[in-house]
Scaffold this motif. Structure first.
Motif, mmCIF file in Angstrom:
data_model
loop_
_atom_site.group_PDB
_atom_site.id
_atom_site.type_symbol
_atom_site.label_atom_id
_atom_site.label_comp_id
_atom_site.label_asym_id
_atom_site.label_seq_id
_atom_site.Cartn_x
_atom_site.Cartn_y
_atom_site.Cartn_z
ATOM 1 N N CYS A 47 0.830 -1.209 0.000
ATOM 2 C CA CYS A 47 0.000 0.000 0.000
ATOM 3 C C CYS A 47 0.861 1.255 0.000
ATOM 4 O O CYS A 47 0.617 2.194 -0.766
ATOM 5 C CB CYS A 47 -0.936 -0.008 1.214
ATOM 6 N N VAL A 48 1.873 1.259 0.854
ATOM 7 C CA VAL A 48 2.761 2.420 0.937
ATOM 8 C C VAL A 48 3.504 2.610 -0.375
ATOM 9 O O VAL A 48 3.656 3.741 -0.868
ATOM 10 C CB VAL A 48 3.745 2.246 2.112
ATOM 11 N N PHE A 49 3.963 1.507 -0.974
ATOM 12 C CA PHE A 49 4.698 1.596 -2.239
ATOM 13 C C PHE A 49 3.813 2.185 -3.337
ATOM 14 O O PHE A 49 4.259 3.048 -4.107
ATOM 15 C CB PHE A 49 5.197 0.215 -2.651
ATOM 16 N N VAL A 50 2.563 1.726 -3.424
ATOM 17 C CA VAL A 50 1.654 2.226 -4.453
ATOM 18 C C VAL A 50 1.397 3.717 -4.253
ATOM 19 O O VAL A 50 1.402 4.503 -5.212
ATOM 20 C CB VAL A 50 0.338 1.431 -4.450
ATOM 21 N N ILE A 51 1.164 4.120 -3.004
ATOM 22 C CA ILE A 51 0.906 5.542 -2.732
ATOM 23 C C ILE A 51 2.116 6.388 -3.116
ATOM 24 O O ILE A 51 1.991 7.426 -3.774
ATOM 25 C CB ILE A 51 0.550 5.745 -1.251
ATOM 26 N N ILE A 52 3.315 5.928 -2.718
ATOM 27 C CA ILE A 52 4.528 6.676 -3.036
ATOM 28 C C ILE A 52 4.742 6.731 -4.549
ATOM 29 O O ILE A 52 5.122 7.782 -5.102
ATOM 30 C CB ILE A 52 5.747 6.046 -2.344
ATOM 31 N N ALA A 53 4.488 5.607 -5.241
ATOM 32 C CA ALA A 53 4.666 5.583 -6.689
ATOM 33 C C ALA A 53 3.723 6.575 -7.361
ATOM 34 O O ALA A 53 4.128 7.291 -8.299
ATOM 35 C CB ALA A 53 4.420 4.171 -7.217
ATOM 36 N N GLU A 54 2.483 6.644 -6.908
ATOM 37 C CA GLU A 54 1.530 7.583 -7.511
ATOM 38 C C GLU A 54 1.925 9.027 -7.225
ATOM 39 O O GLU A 54 1.828 9.894 -8.102
ATOM 40 C CB GLU A 54 0.125 7.306 -6.983
ATOM 41 N N VAL A 55 2.341 9.288 -5.999
ATOM 42 C CA VAL A 55 2.769 10.643 -5.663
ATOM 43 C C VAL A 55 3.985 11.036 -6.504
ATOM 44 O O VAL A 55 4.090 12.177 -6.970
ATOM 45 C CB VAL A 55 3.083 10.753 -4.155
ATOM 46 N N GLU A 56 4.884 10.076 -6.718
ATOM 47 C CA GLU A 56 6.052 10.363 -7.545
ATOM 48 C C GLU A 56 5.652 10.708 -8.975
ATOM 49 O O GLU A 56 6.246 11.581 -9.608
ATOM 50 C CB GLU A 56 7.003 9.158 -7.541
ATOM 51 N N LEU A 57 4.631 10.003 -9.497
ATOM 52 C CA LEU A 57 4.155 10.328 -10.841
ATOM 53 C C LEU A 57 3.684 11.772 -10.921
ATOM 54 O O LEU A 57 3.960 12.484 -11.889
ATOM 55 C CB LEU A 57 3.020 9.386 -11.238
#
Length: 454
Positions: free
Chosen positions: A222-232
């Motif tokens: 969950c944390v990885f997905v959130i961070i990946a989206e924020v990075e986008l």
């Protein structure tokens, strides 16, 4: 009723998380009423779902508990995965109904919000397992509403304070990253599917330490997905800022070149005047009347300052008049500058500067001297201010096509060119007006209509 209540609570949890990511975005009229109406629609759909399940002979999963797999793993989990995925998909149009954002931004907020909700739910499940293992009575993992509420509230607050609140809200403006579509699939199967398996399969079939490790792995996903989206979003914002900086540098370079040309034009005029004055000062022959008239004409170029009633507009028109004179271009101006007093000087300079620069660029290469002319009209009409700029152009070299509703750049570098017309359109729309470009094969027109302000 139980199913509808649970479905509605899940939707509310996801919407709250999604709205956190949409913070700072402009809302549509009456957003709370819209959100309440959507929530009521979800509750009504939840009331109808059991009837549909009975018709399709799908088992009632409203009281489905860990380990109750009498219907088979696939038959039990697939409907739940579909239902949870529908909540994710419904969140996207719900956000569009409440916020003035692009569909891509809505996808980002929905997927990131669902990931955050699943993170909170997973943490609540973990706490419930630990409390159950410690022998605390009345704890059933996944069934205690108060535990879920506390977990969601705590997780949302911490997430907002740590990183959501620090995300620049402007990063979502114009968000159009197709990678967001892949995030829907990742959230559906990587987060929702894994969470359902943990809840209804792994919890009762594996020892507690292994379950806790898998729960920790789910949290990391969950944390990885959130961070990946924020990075986008952050990468997109940085790219936009870089492009804006490069456009600004290109605009500064263009203004520098125009200033050099103006100075060169002034130097040429001064050089000619100096020779004519020396000829008059010699005094060895009668003063030629034609020479005096020529000197007067040269001086008139600088003495004929444009006066429209608006200082900013006077400045830009005087500068462009000098530039046109040096390039043998006729600039005709009939402008009620006082009607534009409500506009900021910087906006006036950018709007008229870009319009006239484009017109000058279009006519300066025309061979026919009669067509090397530009017309500018600014006047009040029926509570509005109308701006009309018209010039001839060579259809083989410019204004050949439109990209959307603005002319496509004729230069090879779209990054550093073509932004002038977009800037003009943005300025006019910021004052509640409309801007239109048109070309008929011989003349090119720019027409703006802006509501007049007191």
């Amino acid at each position: 009723m139980v199913y509808a209540t649970r479905a509605t609570l899940l939707f509310v949890e996801v919407m709250i998380a999604a709205c956190l990511f949409a913070h700072g975005q402009p809302t549509r009229p009456h957003p709370w009423r819209r959100a309440a109406a959507i929530t009521a629609a979800v509750f009504a759909a939840g009331m109808l779902t059991p009837c549909i399940n009975v018709f399709l002979q799908i088992p009632d999963l409203s009281n489905y508990h860990p380990g109750a797999l009498e219907y088979g793993l696939g038959y039990a989990l697939v409907p739940m995965l579909i239902t949870c995925s529908l909540f994710l998909l419904v969140t996207i149009p719900s956000l569009l109904a409440c916020f003035e954002i692009s569909p891509w931004a809505a996808i980002f907020c929905a997927t990131a919000g669902y990931s955050l909700q699943n993170l909170a739910s997973g943490l609540g499940e973990t706490v419930g397992l630990l409390l159950t293992a410690a022998g605390v009575p009345g704890i059933v993992p996944g069934e205690n509403a108060w535990l879920t509420a506390i977990s969601c509230a705590a997780t949302y607050v911490v997430a907002y304070l740590l990183f959501i609140g620090r995300i620049d809200s402007k990063g979502l403006e114009g968000q159009r990253n197709p990678a967001m579509l892949a995030m829907i699939v990742v959230v559906m199967f990587g987060i929702i599917g894994f969470d359902l398996i943990l809840k209804y399969v792994v919890t009762v079939s594996l020892p507690l330490p292994i379950v806790l490790c898998l729960r920790l792995f789910h949290v990391l996903i969950c944390v990885f997905v959130i961070i990946a989206e924020v990075e986008l979003v952050v990468v997109r914002q940085l790219s936009s800022e870089k492009a804006a900086t490069e456009r600004l540098l290109a605009e500064q370079e263009r203004q520098y070149q125009l200033s050099r040309e103006n100075i060169e034009a002034i130097n040429i005029k001064c050089h000619d005047l100096r020779h004519q004055i020396r000829s008059l000062a010699a005094g060895d022959k009668a003063v030629d009347k034609a020479v005096l008239e020529n000197v007067a004409q040269e001086i008139d170029v600088y003495d004929s300052k444009v006066r429209t009633g608006n200082d900013a507009l006077d400045t830009i028109l005087s500068e462009k008049s000098l530039l046109c004179e040096s390039r043998k271009i006729t600039l005709t101006c009939v402008a009620d500058g006082a009607a534009l007093d409500f506009m900021a000087p910087a906006d006036l300079y950018a709007l008229f500067g870009n319009a006239l620069d484009n017109a000058i660029e279009a006519v300066e290469h025309l061979d026919d001297a009669a067509r090397r002319s530009i017309s500018l009209i600014v006047r009040r009409r029926a509570g509005t201010v109308t701006i009309h700029v018209e010039n001839y152009y060579d259809p083989t070299a410019s204004a050949k096509s439109f990209k959307g509703d603005v002319p496509a750049s004729t230069k090879g570098d779209p990054l550093n060119h073509g932004f002038g017309t977009r800037s003009m359109k943005a300025i006019v729309e910021r004052y509640g007006g409309t801007l239109a470009f048109s070309a008929n094969g011989t003349t090119f027109c720019v027409d703006a209509v802006i509501p007049e302000r007191a």
